[in-house]
Design an enzyme around this catalytic site. Structure first.
Site, PDB file in Angstrom:
ATOM      1  N   ASP A  31      -1.270   1.693  -4.313  1.00  0.00           N
ATOM      2  CA  ASP A  31      -2.060   0.557  -4.822  1.00  0.00           C
ATOM      3  C   ASP A  31      -3.493   0.956  -5.123  1.00  0.00           C
ATOM      4  OD1 ASP A  31      -2.782   0.765  -2.102  1.00  0.00           O
ATOM      5  OD2 ASP A  31      -3.282  -1.364  -1.992  1.00  0.00           O
ATOM      6  N   SER A  66       0.832  -1.201   0.000  1.00  0.00           N
ATOM      7  CA  SER A  66       0.000   0.000   0.000  1.00  0.00           C
ATOM      8  C   SER A  66       0.867   1.252   0.000  1.00  0.00           C
ATOM      9  CB  SER A  66      -0.965  -0.031   1.189  1.00  0.00           C
ATOM     10  OG  SER A  66      -1.911   0.999   1.099  1.00  0.00           O
ATOM     11  N   ASP A 105      -3.298   6.433  -3.406  1.00  0.00           N
ATOM     12  CA  ASP A 105      -2.045   5.928  -2.865  1.00  0.00           C
ATOM     13  C   ASP A 105      -1.486   4.905  -3.857  1.00  0.00           C
ATOM     14  OD1 ASP A 105      -3.925   3.937  -2.367  1.00  0.00           O
ATOM     15  OD2 ASP A 105      -3.044   3.363  -0.458  1.00  0.00           O
ATOM     16  N   ASP A 122      -6.094   1.945  -3.493  1.00  0.00           N
ATOM     17  CA  ASP A 122      -7.295   1.616  -2.725  1.00  0.00           C
ATOM     18  C   ASP A 122      -7.760   2.801  -1.885  1.00  0.00           C
ATOM     19  OD1 ASP A 122      -5.283   1.480  -0.788  1.00  0.00           O
ATOM     20  OD2 ASP A 122      -5.963  -0.421   0.061  1.00  0.00           O
TER      21      ASP A 122
END
Length: 543
Positions: free
Chosen positions: A290, A142, A288, A292
């Site tokens: 990734d 992340s 961000d 999500d």
């Protein structure tokens, strides 16, 4: 030392990666006891967040051995014949870890669908249900630092695993033998764009996006994997393509323009905000790495821009979704560390509301009929009367919903700031803030939590503490978790909990200030109240 050397030699013997083998040989040759103890004195624990840690050799690092053991444990828990979808981001070794997982799983007799490209985490979460898979793996850390990577596991419902599955998989990982003895397969399905991205975009098209489309957006994917997909999603929904921040658009595991690849961190949004000011954008959106999470910035009346908090966006999107859905028994949910505003909106509009533990693995399990969920850390899942397309945070779907809301406000001659003022007048100004303390020694967090449990404060920020809830005992039907909640007079609240993914103690503060005339005056009072709460809480923590 001899035991550490033995474990390092055994690890090196099974390690398929020449880089981490060489790392261990250098450490052994140097007789570096501290480095060995750091890598072999502990191990990364597999929990509800899966695995996450720094890249390197040994069981206390993310590496090919750690990942292959995790895949072997998941395979043992699932059993042969089950179907697993695997996705990965652009971090160092993410693609390698994904292929290693596919090899272990297929070698154990499972069916594997591997993403063809580096796609966002919400695509993996969507794919698990879309393909009717039994589980999913997402290789990502992340918004962690560049040298980290991680391994998130999803179950067949498309949500991240919760207890007792984490413990069951962890036990199976512990029982896995050396990875050089695992049978490895090489036959798995590769998921094309048409197989998964097109269905994902079609699902997002079913969100309540209205018909207003006049909006100028500046966008950054923060060197992550969301860029091309977000632009494509905006085009598919009929919006003008956002103006990308070129220096941050291409995936880059070094994250060269930011010190920490998290839109919430100081300085991370500087390039995007400067570009928005230069181009006169109506909205700034960031994902961000990734994709999500979704961050939102807005222009100020006197010039410049400011980032909205996760709770501000959470309240705006919550009311927007409630207004544009009609199912009689629909549900909205937020975590216990998020603002209480969503519950008040839901009550006023006759919609069910649920409060859950922190983390989307809990939020999306709040109940049937869910159309919206959020947590203050920039995580949102937006649905319709048909339900949630993604049972996890979805920074792409959230970005579309925010753009639709902002475009509608613009058509009405208003802004998102005006809508925040409307909510403050209707429900009171709900102001939130965080106090986070990063530590080098996790025992400091354990000690601080023990002190708070043995001697809870009587007053914070000039307010009496009316109730102290120890969340480890389970409160209001919630599963037990390591946390404390203080309810203060004057409709204020503090929650203290250790982070599940970083060496931090995190404190979440909220004050509610009635708005009699000018919301600006209420915000000034709230700022003073939150500062007083922070000061007192910092003193109590003794960190």
């Amino acid at each position: 030392m001899s035991d550490l050397v033995r474990r390092a030699e055994e690890w090196s013997a099974q390690d398929p990666d020449p880089e981490t083998r060489a790392e261990l040989w250098r450490i052994l040759a140097a007789g570096d006891t501290d480095a060995l103890r750091d890598r072999f004195g502990a191990r990364l624990e597999f929990g509800t967040a899966g695995l996450r840690g720094e890249l390197g050799a040994g069981p206390n690092r993310m590496n090919r051995v750690t990942v292959m053991r995790a895949a072997a444990g998941l395979a043992a828990r699932l059993g042969p014949g089950r179907h697993v979808v695997i996705g990965y981001d652009a971090r160092y070794n993410s693609d390698v870890f994904a292929r290693d997982s596919a090899a272990v799983l297929t070698g154990a007799g499972l069916r594997v669908s591997l993403m063809a490209e580096r796609w966002p985490t919400p695509v993996l979460a969507f794919a698990v249900r879309h393909l009717d898979a039994d589980a999913g793996i997402m290789v990502t850390a992340s918004h962690n630092p560049p040298r980290d990577n991680g391994y998130k596991v999803y179950w067949g419902d498309g949500a991240q695993i919760v207890p007792p599955l984490d413990a069951e998989i962890s036990a199976a990982i512990d029982a896995a033998g050396p990875v050089d003895r695992l049978p490895l397969g090489d036959r798995w399905e590769t998921l094309s764009d048409a197989a998964i991205i097109e269905p994902y975009l079609a699902a997002l098209a079913g969100l309540p996006l209205g018909d207003a489309r006049d909006l100028k957006v500046v966008y950054t994917p923060m060197h992550g994997v969301g860029g091309e997909l977000l632009l494509r999603a905006f085009r598919a929904a009929g919006f003008a393509e956002p103006e990308p921040v070129a220096a941050q658009f291409a995936p880059d595991p070094e994250f060269p323009t930011v010190s920490f690849p998290n839109p919430e961190e100081p300085g991370a949004m500087d390039l995007a905000l400067a570009q928005a000011a230069a181009s006169g954008a109506d909205l700034v959106i960031a994902n961000d790495p990734d994709a999500d999470r979704c961050a939102v910035g807005v222009p100020l009346p006197g010039g410049g821009y400011r980032m909205l908090t996760g709770d501000e966006v959470g309240g705006l999107l919550g009311e927007y979704v409630i207004e544009r859905t009609s199912a009689a028994d629909r549900l909205v949910a937020a975590s216990i560390v998020s603002s209480s505003l969503l519950g008040k909106i839901a009550k006023a509009r006759g919609v069910r509301h649920a409060e859950t533990l922190t983390g989307f693995k809990w939020i999306v399990k709040a109940g049937d009929g869910m159309v919206y969920g959020y947590e203050e850390a920039l995580g949102y899942t937006v649905g319709s009367d048909a339900g949630l397309p993604v049972r996890d945070k979805d920074g792409i779907g959230a970005a579309l919903a925010v753009a639709a809301l902002a475009a509608q406000a613009k058509r009405d001659g208003r802004t998102l700031l005006d809508l925040l003022d409307d909510q403050a007048r209707a429900y009171g100004l709900h102001a939130t803030a965080q106090l986070s303390v990063r530590v080098a020694d996790l025992s400091l967090i354990t000690g601080a939590m023990a002190r708070l449990r043995s001697a809870p404060p009587d007053r914070l920020g000039g307010r009496d503490v009316l109730a102290a809830d120890d969340l480890s005992a389970g409160v209001a039907g919630l599963p037990p978790t390591d946390g404390l909640r203080y309810r203060l007079d004057g409709d204020a609240r503090v929650v203290v909990r250790p982070s599940g993914t970083e060496p931090k103690l995190k404190c979440y503060l909220e004050v509610v200030v009635p708005v009699t005339a000018n919301p600006g005056e209420a915000r000034e009072r709230a700022t003073r109240d939150l500062a007083a709460l922070k000061a007192d809480l910092a003193a109590v923590l003794e960190l």
